[in-house]
Scaffold this motif. Structure first.
Motif, PDB file in Angstrom:
ATOM      1  N   PRO A 268     -44.302  13.467  34.699  1.00  0.00           N
ATOM      2  CA  PRO A 268     -42.879  13.542  34.360  1.00  0.00           C
ATOM      3  C   PRO A 268     -42.635  13.856  32.886  1.00  0.00           C
ATOM      4  O   PRO A 268     -43.537  13.785  32.053  1.00  0.00           O
ATOM      5  N   ALA A 269     -41.377  14.162  32.579  1.00  0.00           N
ATOM      6  CA  ALA A 269     -40.960  14.388  31.192  1.00  0.00           C
ATOM      7  C   ALA A 269     -39.500  13.996  31.051  1.00  0.00           C
ATOM      8  O   ALA A 269     -38.729  14.055  32.015  1.00  0.00           O
ATOM      9  N   LEU A 270     -39.117  13.606  29.842  1.00  0.00           N
ATOM     10  CA  LEU A 270     -37.748  13.218  29.523  1.00  0.00           C
ATOM     11  C   LEU A 270     -37.088  14.263  28.637  1.00  0.00           C
ATOM     12  O   LEU A 270     -37.757  14.924  27.832  1.00  0.00           O
ATOM     13  N   THR A 271     -35.760  14.375  28.756  1.00  0.00           N
ATOM     14  CA  THR A 271     -35.019  15.158  27.774  1.00  0.00           C
ATOM     15  C   THR A 271     -35.094  14.437  26.430  1.00  0.00           C
ATOM     16  O   THR A 271     -35.324  13.226  26.380  1.00  0.00           O
ATOM     17  N   PRO A 272     -34.925  15.151  25.317  1.00  0.00           N
ATOM     18  CA  PRO A 272     -35.074  14.519  23.999  1.00  0.00           C
ATOM     19  C   PRO A 272     -34.146  13.331  23.760  1.00  0.00           C
ATOM     20  O   PRO A 272     -34.500  12.422  23.001  1.00  0.00           O
ATOM     21  N   ASP A 273     -32.990  13.321  24.421  1.00  0.00           N
ATOM     22  CA  ASP A 273     -32.082  12.179  24.265  1.00  0.00           C
ATOM     23  C   ASP A 273     -32.424  11.026  25.207  1.00  0.00           C
ATOM     24  O   ASP A 273     -31.796   9.960  25.155  1.00  0.00           O
ATOM     25  N   GLY A 274     -33.400  11.229  26.078  1.00  0.00           N
ATOM     26  CA  GLY A 274     -33.833  10.181  26.991  1.00  0.00           C
ATOM     27  C   GLY A 274     -32.914   9.932  28.168  1.00  0.00           C
ATOM     28  O   GLY A 274     -33.151   9.008  28.955  1.00  0.00           O
ATOM     29  N   ARG A 275     -31.902  10.750  28.348  1.00  0.00           N
ATOM     30  CA  ARG A 275     -30.908  10.486  29.388  1.00  0.00           C
ATOM     31  C   ARG A 275     -31.331  10.941  30.779  1.00  0.00           C
ATOM     32  O   ARG A 275     -30.873  10.393  31.782  1.00  0.00           O
ATOM     33  N   LYS A 276     -32.211  11.949  30.839  1.00  0.00           N
ATOM     34  CA  LYS A 276     -32.640  12.437  32.152  1.00  0.00           C
ATOM     35  C   LYS A 276     -34.157  12.561  32.200  1.00  0.00           C
ATOM     36  O   LYS A 276     -34.799  12.997  31.233  1.00  0.00           O
ATOM     37  N   LEU A 277     -34.696  12.159  33.354  1.00  0.00           N
ATOM     38  CA  LEU A 277     -36.126  12.226  33.614  1.00  0.00           C
ATOM     39  C   LEU A 277     -36.369  13.271  34.695  1.00  0.00           C
ATOM     40  O   LEU A 277     -35.661  13.296  35.708  1.00  0.00           O
ATOM     41  N   TYR A 278     -37.384  14.109  34.479  1.00  0.00           N
ATOM     42  CA  TYR A 278     -37.757  15.148  35.433  1.00  0.00           C
ATOM     43  C   TYR A 278     -39.190  14.894  35.884  1.00  0.00           C
ATOM     44  O   TYR A 278     -40.080  14.683  35.056  1.00  0.00           O
ATOM     45  N   VAL A 279     -39.410  14.912  37.201  1.00  0.00           N
ATOM     46  CA  VAL A 279     -40.756  14.673  37.716  1.00  0.00           C
ATOM     47  C   VAL A 279     -41.098  15.720  38.763  1.00  0.00           C
ATOM     48  O   VAL A 279     -40.281  16.036  39.639  1.00  0.00           O
ATOM     49  N   ALA A 280     -42.301  16.302  38.644  1.00  0.00           N
ATOM     50  CA  ALA A 280     -42.766  17.312  39.598  1.00  0.00           C
ATOM     51  C   ALA A 280     -43.303  16.626  40.842  1.00  0.00           C
ATOM     52  O   ALA A 280     -44.139  15.721  40.750  1.00  0.00           O
ATOM     53  N   ASN A 281     -42.823  17.056  41.996  1.00  0.00           N
ATOM     54  CA  ASN A 281     -43.279  16.535  43.285  1.00  0.00           C
ATOM     55  C   ASN A 281     -44.236  17.546  43.906  1.00  0.00           C
ATOM     56  O   ASN A 281     -43.817  18.549  44.479  1.00  0.00           O
ATOM     57  N   GLY A 282     -45.556  17.273  43.768  1.00  0.00           N
ATOM     58  CA  GLY A 282     -46.571  18.258  44.124  1.00  0.00           C
ATOM     59  C   GLY A 282     -46.539  18.704  45.569  1.00  0.00           C
ATOM     60  O   GLY A 282     -46.797  19.868  45.869  1.00  0.00           O
ATOM     61  N   ARG A 283     -46.240  17.801  46.496  1.00  0.00           N
ATOM     62  CA  ARG A 283     -46.238  18.164  47.911  1.00  0.00           C
ATOM     63  C   ARG A 283     -44.853  18.511  48.441  1.00  0.00           C
ATOM     64  O   ARG A 283     -44.731  18.963  49.579  1.00  0.00           O
ATOM     65  N   SER A 284     -43.828  18.305  47.643  1.00  0.00           N
ATOM     66  CA  SER A 284     -42.470  18.679  48.061  1.00  0.00           C
ATOM     67  C   SER A 284     -42.039  20.002  47.463  1.00  0.00           C
ATOM     68  O   SER A 284     -40.960  20.510  47.789  1.00  0.00           O
ATOM     69  N   ASN A 285     -42.866  20.547  46.543  1.00  0.00           N
ATOM     70  CA  ASN A 285     -42.524  21.797  45.845  1.00  0.00           C
ATOM     71  C   ASN A 285     -41.146  21.706  45.198  1.00  0.00           C
ATOM     72  O   ASN A 285     -40.306  22.599  45.330  1.00  0.00           O
ATOM     73  N   SER A 286     -40.941  20.600  44.496  1.00  0.00           N
ATOM     74  CA  SER A 286     -39.639  20.363  43.884  1.00  0.00           C
ATOM     75  C   SER A 286     -39.798  19.538  42.619  1.00  0.00           C
ATOM     76  O   SER A 286     -40.857  18.970  42.341  1.00  0.00           O
ATOM     77  N   VAL A 287     -38.714  19.467  41.853  1.00  0.00           N
ATOM     78  CA  VAL A 287     -38.610  18.588  40.690  1.00  0.00           C
ATOM     79  C   VAL A 287     -37.408  17.680  40.912  1.00  0.00           C
ATOM     80  O   VAL A 287     -36.298  18.157  41.165  1.00  0.00           O
ATOM     81  N   SER A 288     -37.640  16.372  40.857  1.00  0.00           N
ATOM     82  CA  SER A 288     -36.542  15.420  40.977  1.00  0.00           C
ATOM     83  C   SER A 288     -35.959  15.128  39.603  1.00  0.00           C
ATOM     84  O   SER A 288     -36.697  14.985  38.612  1.00  0.00           O
ATOM     85  N   VAL A 289     -34.628  15.031  39.544  1.00  0.00           N
ATOM     86  CA  VAL A 289     -33.911  14.726  38.308  1.00  0.00           C
ATOM     87  C   VAL A 289     -33.341  13.314  38.427  1.00  0.00           C
ATOM     88  O   VAL A 289     -32.650  12.996  39.398  1.00  0.00           O
ATOM     89  N   ILE A 290     -33.636  12.476  37.438  1.00  0.00           N
ATOM     90  CA  ILE A 290     -33.216  11.077  37.465  1.00  0.00           C
ATOM     91  C   ILE A 290     -32.327  10.776  36.266  1.00  0.00           C
ATOM     92  O   ILE A 290     -32.663  11.141  35.124  1.00  0.00           O
ATOM     93  N   ASP A 291     -31.202  10.109  36.527  1.00  0.00           N
ATOM     94  CA  ASP A 291     -30.342   9.575  35.470  1.00  0.00           C
ATOM     95  C   ASP A 291     -30.966   8.251  35.026  1.00  0.00           C
ATOM     96  O   ASP A 291     -31.037   7.301  35.807  1.00  0.00           O
ATOM     97  N   THR A 292     -31.443   8.187  33.779  1.00  0.00           N
ATOM     98  CA  THR A 292     -32.171   6.995  33.347  1.00  0.00           C
ATOM     99  C   THR A 292     -31.253   5.799  33.117  1.00  0.00           C
ATOM    100  O   THR A 292     -31.714   4.649  33.189  1.00  0.00           O
ATOM    101  N   ALA A 293     -29.965   6.034  32.844  1.00  0.00           N
ATOM    102  CA  ALA A 293     -29.043   4.911  32.627  1.00  0.00           C
ATOM    103  C   ALA A 293     -28.758   4.175  33.929  1.00  0.00           C
ATOM    104  O   ALA A 293     -28.773   2.941  33.976  1.00  0.00           O
TER     105      ALA A 293
END
Length: 314
Positions: A268-293
């Protein structure tokens, strides 16, 4: 107009949302996500020159160049983002997987997992400056300490970390871990390194000064990837077997939440402000976006086949 111009230039404009880069292992491509729109805005493939086995990528501090492990062709590639062309490349051995950029942007470290060594490479010229044998077996990920003096490798087959003196280009210590270490992340402003432990279903905490494990935090099944929040408050761990993200409270030394994502989440990786987290889903062929708050999953973004992880400019 400004946003589209920033996309064309690889995200250089301070007015535009940062771009996320996602190497797709089996597609031979890199999906580029606009983190403001949360959609894929470009696909990079070195104009068709990449093989169908991309591994980790790293981004230079300027945001203009991606360093890519093209494992199908056994090479490290410097890719010009704006033109999607190969600026330079250097042959590397089989089974290289990890690549990382030093804090000053001048050096790269390449983990050659299959033959137990690390290449230290000049980022400007891609010339190999040193070839460093590891004491542990199968180094997969590597990370520089915040001051750039040390390089640590996660050795999957021996369940330990090599501590490499960068200036001397040699391993000076082995640090034992709980089981099958993978992704690593330093908590900003500290000498504490968090290390995903895939078979232990945990995250180890390493004190760099003491050169030892000081804690182990239970997470989900087959923990694989890590990133730390910019303020040092939280560490986010992807659990490949559980399909979740564990939220670790650094002060409490415990996981306080688990967020469902796609199948086999990796790095995974975070935006520089830490507000959103992005994670690669290897078997779903997708990236999930998470609101960290709110710790909620906002969206899944379709990318290429078997995404390895996410890199976002800091």
């Amino acid at each position: 107009m400004l946003a589209s111009a920033a996309v064309a230039l690889g995200g250089a404009s301070a007015l535009a949302a940062p771009l996320a880069y996602v190497p797709n292992q089996r597609s031979g491509s890199i999906s580029v996500i606009d983190t403001g729109k949360d959609e894929v805005v470009r696909t990079l493939n070195a104009q068709g020159r990449f093989g169908k086995r991309l591994q980790q990528v790293a981004l230079d501090p300027s945001g203009k160049t991606l360093f890519v492990i093209d494992a199908a062709h056994n090479q490290l590639v410097a890719l010009d983002i704006a033109s999607d062309t190969v600026r330079s490349s250097v042959p590397i051995e089989e089974d290289a997987e990890g690549v990382t950029v030093s804090p000053d942007g001048r050096s790269l470290a390449v983990c050659v997992e299959g033959s137990q060594h690390i290449l230290l490479v000049d980022a400007a010229t891609l010339k190999v400056r040193a070839d460093v044998p590891t004491r542990g077996r199968n180094p997969e990920h590597c990370v520089f300490s915040p001051d750039g003096k040390w390089l640590l490798t996660s050795n999957e087959a021996s369940s330990d970390l090599d501590l490499i003196d960068v200036a001397a280009a040699r391993s000076v210590a082995l640090i034992k871990t709980s089981g099958h270490p993978r992704g690593m992340a330093f908590v900003p402003g500290t000498q504490r390194l968090y290390v995903a432990q895939e078979t232990a279903n945990a995250v180890d905490v390493i004190d760099l000064a003491a050169r030892s494990k000081v804690a182990s935090i239970a997470t989900g099944l087959r923990t694989a990837g890590l990133t730390a929040s910019p303020d040092g408050t939280y560490v986010y761990a992807s659990n490949g077997g559980a399909g979740t993200i564990s939220v670790i409270d650094v002060a409490k030394g415990a996981s306080i939440a688990e967020i469902k994502v796609g199948e086999r989440p990796w790095n995974p990786a975070l935006t520089p402000d830490g507000r959103k987290l992005y994670v690669a889903n290897g078997r779903s062929n997708s990236v999930s976006v998470i609101d960290t708050a709110t710790r909620t999953r906002l969206k899944d973004i379709a990318v290429g086949e078997m995404p390895w992880g996410v890199i976002i400019a800091k």
